[in-house]
Design a protein around this motif. Structure first.
Motif, PDB file in Angstrom:
ATOM      1  N   GLN A  79      55.974  14.404   5.291  1.00 16.59           N
ATOM      2  CA  GLN A  79      54.552  14.109   5.512  1.00 16.59           C
ATOM      3  C   GLN A  79      54.007  14.833   6.750  1.00 16.59           C
ATOM      4  OE1 GLN A  79      53.264  12.302   2.837  1.00 16.59           O
ATOM      5  NE2 GLN A  79      55.428  12.572   2.303  1.00 16.59           N
ATOM      6  N   ARG A  88      52.865  20.129  -0.836  1.00 18.93           N
ATOM      7  CA  ARG A  88      53.554  18.899  -0.429  1.00 18.93           C
ATOM      8  C   ARG A  88      53.812  18.010  -1.635  1.00 18.93           C
ATOM      9  NH1 ARG A  88      50.924  15.055   4.058  1.00 18.93           N
ATOM     10  NH2 ARG A  88      50.226  13.838   2.249  1.00 18.93           N
ATOM     11  N   ASP A  92      57.380  16.532  -2.463  1.00 18.83           N
ATOM     12  CA  ASP A  92      57.490  15.071  -2.370  1.00 18.83           C
ATOM     13  C   ASP A  92      58.016  14.493  -3.683  1.00 18.83           C
ATOM     14  OD1 ASP A  92      56.703  12.528  -0.772  1.00 18.83           O
ATOM     15  OD2 ASP A  92      55.719  12.224  -2.716  1.00 18.83           O
ATOM     16  N   GLU A 254      52.162   9.461  -0.238  1.00 21.80           N
ATOM     17  CA  GLU A 254      50.825   9.177   0.287  1.00 21.80           C
ATOM     18  C   GLU A 254      49.972   8.480  -0.756  1.00 21.80           C
ATOM     19  OE1 GLU A 254      47.258   8.838   2.317  1.00 21.80           O
ATOM     20  OE2 GLU A 254      49.273   9.191   3.120  1.00 21.80           O
TER      21      GLU A 254
END
Length: 326
Positions: A79, A88, A92, A254
């Motif tokens: 992150q 990302r 992730d 997230e």
């Protein structure tokens, strides 16, 4: 030691996908794979030009963190290594997949869910002449929700034609930032009369402060205006619900936090996607549990999906197999 690869794939669409910003005939995706011994985790992401992303740029971003990833960086560390976005997201989701395989459990267990239920997805109808949109609606009239792309002068005629072609289907309209505030105020009562359930991103992100205090006769949903928790407070003043996408949030990590905070603020949740394969939809299935709207129809728009892909019957999406993801 871990290894990391990032590959570009191109998947042709059944027909052109048209929104107010333009058209596309293929889904160009980046697939990250992180291998640790015999186990491998994969994540798929879609670079989006609206957010300044390109295929080459996303691959380059992934390369900037190669050393940290192969050295063992986890999702929490990631992150801070990359900003929200497609690069990302690919990493992730690959880390979620790898972690689940190493632990011998499903990814939804890691996310705190006891099980993963099937979800019903919207089906998107591209922007086009009213008669073409009506024909597409007629062919898909048995689906529970149709999402219509708008952003032309004859928007109202198109929505009316779709409603006549699919009288029992719930409708969402998505302007992709194409309307002015005056156009929204003119259209919204007419859309309410056509029993539209939601208007998605009517105004341009960054220019939607005008929505504060506006009581729309059709609830409004933020899409381009919401990426991460950083934009959530402003969206809560302007919208009734938010569209959470893994590519915007920068991954499932997230996105889960964003969904929890949005729900705590009383916002409705739509879980959306870019046009991509089942590998991109699979982690979003965890987010879609209990959401008011799931918009995960990317694989339905492709000429062919990856194998194995998600099992989709009509609009019902089954949980992913471990061979696909998680």
């Amino acid at each position: 030691m871990r290894t990391l690869s990032a590959e570009v794939e191109r998947w042709p669409l059944k027909q052109a996908f048209v929104i107010s910003r333009g058209a596309k005939t293929e889904a160009a995706v980046v697939v990250a794979e992180i291998a640790d011994g015999p186990r491998r985790g994969r994540g798929e992401a879609v670079p989006y030009a609206r957010y300044g992303e390109t295929i080459e740029g996303v691959v380059a971003q992934i390369e900037t963190v190669r050393g940290r990833i192969v050295a063992g960086a986890d999702r929490a560390e990631l992150q801070g290594l990359l900003p929200p976005g497609a690069a990302r997201n690919a990493l992730d989701c690959a880390l979620w997949d790898l972690e689940a395989k190493r632990a011998g459990v499903r990814a939804w267990t890691l996310a705190g869910r006891a099980r993963l239920d099937p979800v019903k997805t919207c089906f998107t109808i591209s922007l086009g002449p009213p008669e073409a949109m009506a024909q597409a609606a007629r062919e898909n009239a048995r689906r529970p929700i149709l999402k219509l792309k708008i952003g032309e002068r004859d928007d109202l005629a198109a929505v009316a034609a779709v409603r006549a072609a699919a009288p029992k289907t719930r409708l969402i309209v998505d302007a992709n930032e194409a309307l002015t505030f005056d156009e929204l105020r003119r259209l919204a009562p007419e859309l309410a009369a056509l029993d539209v359930m939601l208007i998605e991103q009517p105004l341009r992100a960054g220019e939607d402060a005008a929505l504060e205090g506006y009581l729309s006769p059709v609830p409004l949903c933020a899409d381009e205006s919401l990426h991460t928790r950083a934009e959530l407070a402003a969206c809560a003043r302007r919208y009734a619900s938010v569209n959470i996408k893994l590519d915007k949030a920068g991954g499932l990590t997230e996105a889960l936090a964003l969904a929890a905070e949005a729900s705590a603020l009383g916002l409705g949740l739509m879980i959306g996607c870019m046009v991509a394969t089942s590998l991109a939809m699979a982690p979003a299935m965890i987010l879609a549990q209990g959401a008011q709207v799931a918009d995960l129809d990317g694989p339905l728009l492709l000429t062919r999906d990856r194998e194995p892909g998600l099992a989709i019957t009509g609009s019902l999406i089954e949980p992913p197999s471990p061979d696909l993801w998680g």
